[in-house]
Design a protein around this motif. Structure first.
Motif, PDB file in Angstrom:
ATOM      1  N   LYS A 171       0.837  -1.184   0.086  1.00 18.32           N
ATOM      2  CA  LYS A 171       0.017  -0.168  -0.030  1.00 18.32           C
ATOM      3  C   LYS A 171       0.934   1.204  -0.010  1.00 18.32           C
ATOM      4  O   LYS A 171       0.184   2.460   0.342  1.00 18.32           O
ATOM      5  N   ASN A 172       2.054   1.267  -0.267  1.00 13.69           N
ATOM      6  CA  ASN A 172       3.043   2.332  -0.301  1.00 13.69           C
ATOM      7  C   ASN A 172       2.863   3.065  -1.783  1.00 13.69           C
ATOM      8  O   ASN A 172       2.644   2.344  -2.887  1.00 13.69           O
ATOM      9  N   ASN A 173       2.559   4.385  -1.942  1.00 11.01           N
ATOM     10  CA  ASN A 173       2.642   4.863  -3.180  1.00 11.01           C
ATOM     11  C   ASN A 173       3.881   5.073  -4.054  1.00 11.01           C
ATOM     12  O   ASN A 173       4.846   5.117  -3.399  1.00 11.01           O
ATOM     13  N   SER A 174       3.642   4.368  -5.289  1.00 20.07           N
ATOM     14  CA  SER A 174       4.881   4.052  -6.238  1.00 20.07           C
ATOM     15  C   SER A 174       5.341   5.406  -6.762  1.00 20.07           C
ATOM     16  O   SER A 174       6.785   5.417  -7.376  1.00 20.07           O
ATOM     17  N   PHE A 175       4.862   6.545  -6.620  1.00 15.73           N
ATOM     18  CA  PHE A 175       5.392   7.724  -6.851  1.00 15.73           C
ATOM     19  C   PHE A 175       6.809   7.971  -7.049  1.00 15.73           C
ATOM     20  O   PHE A 175       7.505   8.264  -8.294  1.00 15.73           O
ATOM     21  N   ASP A 176       7.407   8.007  -5.997  1.00 13.53           N
ATOM     22  CA  ASP A 176       8.747   8.234  -5.704  1.00 13.53           C
ATOM     23  C   ASP A 176       9.632   7.393  -6.475  1.00 13.53           C
ATOM     24  O   ASP A 176      10.608   8.067  -7.236  1.00 13.53           O
TER      25      ASP A 176
END
Lengths: 411, 416
Positions: A155-160
């Motif tokens: 559930k971690n945002n993959s943006f970075d």
């Protein structure tokens, strides 16, 4: 007009794109994924990989057409595309297929490799992709907040990770980035067309393609959640504070301009796709019903299970053939029959539909295939209103007529 | 004064400021109306009813029709001075030919818009935009629509008949199901001496292709076909006549009329007297399917000018559809899609141009070559003096006659 086995044979020979579902596995777990929890799918996905032998069987099968005297083309560019899941999770498959294709040495086919990727693994494989001149379509939904449906299994945002990888390509391979990298974004409640456009344009100097969430095949129990996630593209553009710029920059990506172009192409009597259209009179009977593509006319999609479909957007239960270790099974008569049966179920609606010439409705995305009802059907009154809308749009934006007539290629 | 005739461009108008004394008008052209402005002339052509009108250029007509040609006006201009006699003349002539109309803004405040007939031809756009020929490359075989075969020809030195290589031909034409070919023309010095005569008839008949056999009138006595040939129904006989006598015609009819349902007479003429003689015979024999084909001998230019060249009146009477105008802007319908294969294997896209290849080249290669480098299929009237003429796209496409005579066009315009 009916589809014949000869049509199928010809479209297979001239297929412009072969898309392999390299793997069902994905290292992301996007909330809106069409293979995810919001959607019905009769095919269970088990993180399967497509065996490379299957892909080679498919290519061998197609080479038998491309090498034949009956190939009607002078030459043709064919895209070999890798799709997932996340295709880079199975890089060995990609490398083997690329090596096989490069060894073919065909005079009448030129190959281009392409891939749709979530960009999370690009740091590991970019050197290889650059060396093979891959065309990359990178999925990114805007800035970090806009991108927050695209999460890992934790559930971690993959943006970075995505942003870092894409920026690295932009810096290390500027020419490759300029010529070979494009972006695709999904529109939803956490972004807008303006957010997406501004972010990608400012960060990467590119105009993205923007798609809506697919509204077909939603689980009944997930409908409320789906509609909380969904956003309409046309409305998003209208609500933006830079609507005019968006329309100019996105042009055909803008639904209303796209619709106008389609209308002008089909109804202005000023657009001809081909020499033979100018030379011969075409009659009503020469047109296939609905907006469904001729099978394999645009691409051939091979699922990780070895199913052969006409497109990756079609539900995998509609396989038209199969491939396995022993070869390819495609029955042209049977495929023609399947399509003609489906056409016939819509024939009555199509016969009185006023927008049938510009129909974009794919049969496979209609609900209830046995007794389908086309939601894009237009009676004369509705069509007149539709036509009036196009005229109003042109009256307000007269430049569009010249731009569409002098620049837009639909083929 | 002329500056005030057409109002400046604006997107909308405020209807509250209009009154009868200051009435403004929309002047529109209909979507089938073409306007061409060249040198001293302005031609308006209504492709729906085929009526045309030629306007002489002056400040006002130029201003009005240039405004129509401005694509952003979408065939609608605003007139604010209807008192001007030239403007009145334009309006009445346009309305008389049903090519457009005047609309009082009192009745229609919203600006009417019309889609002017400008061609969007996708393969050309692709070349302009991307320098790419993918549409043509992918569909090459589709563009072949007629084949002419010279099956044998006598070698000038050896006097031996040179025959077309049937094996090679058949291999190359395996593409026929994907082509648009519906008709094949067969010529020969001695047609029935062609070794594969029966095979070739069977090959085309099996591909549902109509066969036209072209025979010279004087050689018909030597023409034989196997009796009870099952392909007779698929065959049209074209009899080529040069100085035919009534007796020649009668011999041909007695030999062919019971076997073939379709017989056409193609009568070559180079002077008036010949034309009258042949017409008399053809009428006497009550033949209905015939055409006269003028032949340029190098000495009969007067005959051509009298009978073939277009006069100013002919130009005014041209009747051509909107689609045919577009076709003239893109391709040459005299040649497009046609390949001629000679008995020595050379292939021509137009017989007055150099060969584009041989029977060893695939149909796809030949078609692509002609479409990208050739001089026949896409030979249009874009050269001088036609490109300076308002009738440029109404005129029939260039033909072999222009090449043989050595003139760019077949009309009076360059001689006056």
């Amino acid at each position: 007009m009916k589809l014949t086995p000869l049509h199928i044979k010809e479209s297979i020979c001239l297929v412009p794109q072969i898309t392999f579902e390299v793997t069902q596995a994905c290292n992301l777990n996007c909330a809106y994924c069409a293979y995810g929890r919001l959607y019905n799918s009769e095919i269970k996905r088990e993180r399967k990989n497509l065996p490379v032998e299957y892909a080679i069987q498919i290519i061998k099968y197609l080479v038998s057409f491309w090498d034949s005297k009956q190939d009607p083309s002078f030459s043709k560019q064919v895209y070999i595309s890798f799709y997932g899941g996340e295709p880079l999770l199975n890089i060995d498959f990609i490398k083997q297929v690329v090596a096989y294709v490069e060894g073919l040495n065909l005079t009448k086919r030129q190959f281009v490799f392409s891939m749709t990727t979530n960009a999370t693994l690009l740091d590991k494989y970019i050197d290889y992709l650059v060396s093979k001149n891959f065309r990359l379509l990178i999925s990114i939904d805007g800035n970090k907040e806009n991108h927050s449906y695209r999460v890992t299994h934790n559930k971690n945002n993959s943006f970075d990770v995505v942003y870092r990888n894409v920026k690295a390509i932009q810096e290390q391979y500027p020419l490759f980035f300029r010529d070979n990298v494009n972006f695709n974004a999904v529109l939803h409640k956490k972004n807008s067309v303006s957010d997406i456009f501004n972010f990608i344009n400012e960060e990467f100097d590119k105009n993205p393609t923007i798609g809506e969430l697919t509204t077909v095949g939603i689980k009944p129990e997930s409908k409320a959640e789906f509609w909380e996630t969904y956003q309409n593209k046309k409305e998003s553009i209208l609500l933006a504070n830079n609507t005019k710029t968006l329309k100019e920059k996105l042009f055909l990506e803008t639904p209303e301009i796209n619709q106008l172009a389609l209308y002008l192409h089909q109804y202005s009597q000023n657009v001809y796709n081909d020499y033979n259209e100018l030379l011969f009179d075409s009659s009503e009977t020469e047109r296939l019903p609905t907006g469904t593509c001729i099978p394999f006319g645009k691409r051939m999609f091979i699922t990780a299970e070895g199913g052969i479909l006409a497109c990756e957007k079609i539900d995998q239960k509609y396989v038209l053939g199969n491939v396995d270790y022993s070869g390819v099974y495609l029955d042209f008569d049977e495929i023609a029959q399947i399509y003609n049966d489906m056409y016939s179920r819509l024939a009555k609606q199509c016969s009185t539909c006023s927008i049938k010439n510009a129909c974009q409705q794919c049969i496979f995305t209609l609900e209830n295939k046995d007794n389908p009802i086309c939601r894009k059907y237009m009676d004369k009154t509705t069509f007149k209103r539709f036509e009036q809308y196009q005229m109003d749009l042109l009256r307000e934006n007269p430049y569009l007529y010249e731009k569409i007539m002098k620049e837009v290629i639909i083929n | 004064m002329s500056d005030k005739i057409i109002s400046p461009k604006k997107d909308t108008i405020n209807t509250s400021v209009i009154n009868l004394e200051q009435a403004r008008y929309w002047f529109i052209l209909y979507k089938d109306t073409f306007v061409w402005i060249k040198n001293k002339d302005i031609l308006v052509y209504n492709s729906k009813n085929c009526k045309s009108d030629l306007f002489k250029i002056n400040d006002i007509t130029t201003k009005v029709f240039e405004a129509f040609q401005d694509i952003h006006n979408l065939y609608c201009i605003e007139l604010i001075d209807l008192e001007n006699s030239i403007v009145q003349d334009i309006i009445s002539r346009i309305e008389r030919m049903d090519a457009g109309r005047l609309i009082c803004q009192e009745k229609e405040s919203l600006k009417p818009i019309v889609l002017p007939p400008i061609l969007n031809f996708q393969p050309n756009l692709e070349v302009i935009e991307n320098n790419e020929y993918s549409i043509i490359k992918g569909k090459a075989a589709h563009y072949l629509n007629e084949i002419t075969l010279y099956l044998n020809k006598e070698d000038k030195l050896t006097r031996q008949l040179v025959h077309l290589d049937y094996t090679k031909l058949k291999e190359n034409l395996s593409i026929l199901p994907y082509s648009s070919v519906s008709n094949v023309n067969l010529y020969a010095k001695s047609i029935t001496k062609y070794v594969y005569w029966e095979e070739i008839l069977e090959f085309f008949a099996n591909n549902n292709i109509e066969i036209s056999i072209n025979l010279r009138l004087k050689e018909i006595e030597d023409f034989h076909l196997m009796e009870n040939n099952s392909f007779f129904n698929a065959i049209t006989i074209n009899i080529e006549v040069e100085n035919g006598t009534e007796k020649d015609y009668r011999i041909a009819l007695s030999k062919l009329k019971d076997k073939f349902q379709k017989i056409n007479w193609r009568i070559f003429i180079s002077e008036e007297q010949e034309y009258r003689q042949q017409e008399e015979i053809i009428k006497l024999l009550e033949q209905e399917t015939y055409e006269f084909i003028p032949v340029f001998t190098g000495k009969n230019i007067a005959f051509f000018k009298e009978n073939v060249y277009l006069t100013n009146n002919d130009l005014k009477d041209i009747e051509i559809s909107r689609k045919d105008i577009f076709m003239n802007q893109v391709l040459n319908s005299n040649y497009f899609g046609k390949l001629t294969i000679m008995s020595n294997g050379k292939v021509y896209a137009g017989t007055q141009m150099p060969a584009i290849g041989t029977i060893n080249d695939s149909v796809q290669e030949l078609v692509y070559k002609e479409l990208t480098q050739g001089k026949s299929w896409l030979r249009i009237r874009d050269m001088e003096p036609c490109c300076d003429c308002v009738y440029q796209w109404l005129c029939p496409p260039p033909s072999d006659y222009e090449l043989i005579i050595g003139s760019p066009n077949l009309c009076d315009k360059i001689f006056t």
